[in-house]
Design a protein around this motif. Structure first.
Motif, mmCIF file in Angstrom:
data_model
loop_
_atom_site.group_PDB
_atom_site.id
_atom_site.type_symbol
_atom_site.label_atom_id
_atom_site.label_comp_id
_atom_site.label_asym_id
_atom_site.label_seq_id
_atom_site.Cartn_x
_atom_site.Cartn_y
_atom_site.Cartn_z
ATOM 1 N N GLN A 9 7.657 -10.158 -13.966
ATOM 2 C CA GLN A 9 7.692 -11.537 -13.511
ATOM 3 C C GLN A 9 8.483 -11.697 -12.220
ATOM 4 O OE1 GLN A 9 6.431 -14.317 -13.684
ATOM 5 N NE2 GLN A 9 7.956 -15.812 -13.019
ATOM 6 N N PHE A 10 9.576 -10.941 -12.035
ATOM 7 C CA PHE A 10 10.364 -11.104 -10.813
ATOM 8 C C PHE A 10 9.539 -10.743 -9.582
ATOM 9 C CE2 PHE A 10 11.231 -6.546 -11.269
ATOM 10 C CZ PHE A 10 11.278 -6.120 -9.949
ATOM 11 N N GLN A 11 8.588 -9.813 -9.725
ATOM 12 C CA GLN A 11 7.693 -9.488 -8.613
ATOM 13 C C GLN A 11 6.739 -10.650 -8.338
ATOM 14 O OE1 GLN A 11 6.224 -5.927 -10.559
ATOM 15 N NE2 GLN A 11 7.078 -4.653 -8.925
ATOM 16 N N ARG A 12 6.238 -11.229 -9.399
ATOM 17 C CA ARG A 12 5.350 -12.393 -9.288
ATOM 18 C C ARG A 12 6.078 -13.545 -8.599
ATOM 19 N NH1 ARG A 12 3.797 -16.773 -12.726
ATOM 20 N NH2 ARG A 12 1.553 -17.136 -12.717
ATOM 21 N N GLN A 13 7.332 -13.777 -9.002
ATOM 22 C CA GLN A 13 8.108 -14.862 -8.417
ATOM 23 C C GLN A 13 8.467 -14.573 -6.964
ATOM 24 O OE1 GLN A 13 8.735 -17.785 -10.110
ATOM 25 N NE2 GLN A 13 9.291 -18.456 -8.047
ATOM 26 N N ALA A 14 8.732 -13.312 -6.659
ATOM 27 C CA ALA A 14 9.090 -12.940 -5.288
ATOM 28 C C ALA A 14 7.974 -13.272 -4.312
ATOM 29 C CB ALA A 14 9.423 -11.449 -5.218
ATOM 30 N N ALA A 15 6.738 -13.123 -4.761
ATOM 31 C CA ALA A 15 5.602 -13.444 -3.891
ATOM 32 C C ALA A 15 5.600 -14.927 -3.539
ATOM 33 C CB ALA A 15 4.297 -13.060 -4.585
#
Length: 217
Positions: free
Chosen positions: A119-125
């Motif tokens: 999820q942190f990768q998803r949010q980073a985008a």
């Protein structure tokens, strides 16, 4: 417990205090603890900051947004220019693998898709794109690839809740179906709510989190 009038005053004051928001252009209405923001803002980032400011106020049970993004002439960009800027920015985002996220832009609205592991990768985008000039909105349709059993996910989330600042994790129920997590129960403020959802999203294998928790002041 605050009256609707008191809550309206507090939300308006918080918007005035937030330097990234032109509070004079935003109207605030409150009914039964539900806050509605209406008016015009100059960018998607300003809209997002206004929403966050309202959520910080104690007593806000829910938030409805009717804010319209009206770009100034200096902020307007073609969809092609925005798409190129987004793709370039994502390439420079260290938490994302090259080519993991696909980009579509229509009328300044950016839609992100693809697959990531966390999820942190998803949010980073989304965080990377939000402040770009010309963006009027962001839809995050990036999927999280499953990587754990439902039972394992449930145990990890419950353990994370006990470690975090949530006052009493026993008041939160975690339901897991595949990679989908539903949180129910009660929390005392928006910070506890975000802490609980963050704990769920931070668990490997979680693809979607449904927040059905209730604010109890």
């Amino acid at each position: 417990m605050k009256t609707d009038s008191q809550l309206q005053q507090d939300v308006s004051a918080e918007l005035d205090w937030e330097p990234s928001v032109h509070a004079a252009r935003i109207g605030v209405e409150v009914k039964d603890g539900v806050v509605t923001l209406a008016g015009q803002v100059d960018s998607y980032a300003e809209k997002w900051n206004a929403e966050r400011a309202a959520q910080r106020v104690s007593g806000v049970r829910a938030l409805a947004t009717e804010l319209q993004v009206q770009l100034t002439s200096l902020s307007q960009r073609t969809d092609a220019d925005i798409a190129a800027a987004v793709e370039n920015l994502l390439e420079w985002t260290s938490t994302l693998a090259s080519g993991a996220v696909r980009v579509v832009v229509e009328g300044g609205w950016v839609t992100l898709s693809g697959k990531v592991d966390w999820q942190f990768q998803r949010q980073a985008a989304t965080d990377s794109v939000r402040h770009l000039m010309g963006v009027t909105g962001v839809s995050n349709q990036i999927a999280i690839q499953p990587a754990a059993s439902a039972t394992g996910v449930k145990l990890v989330i419950e353990a994370a809740l006990k470690r975090t600042a949530v006052a009493d994790a026993r008041h939160i129920t975690v339901l897991v179906h595949g990679g989908d997590v539903t949180l129910t129960g009660t929390v005392r403020n928006w910070d506890e709510r975000e802490t609980a959802t963050h704990a769920a999203w931070g668990t490997p294998g979680v693809r979607n989190v449904v927040d059905r928790m209730t604010l109890v002041y």
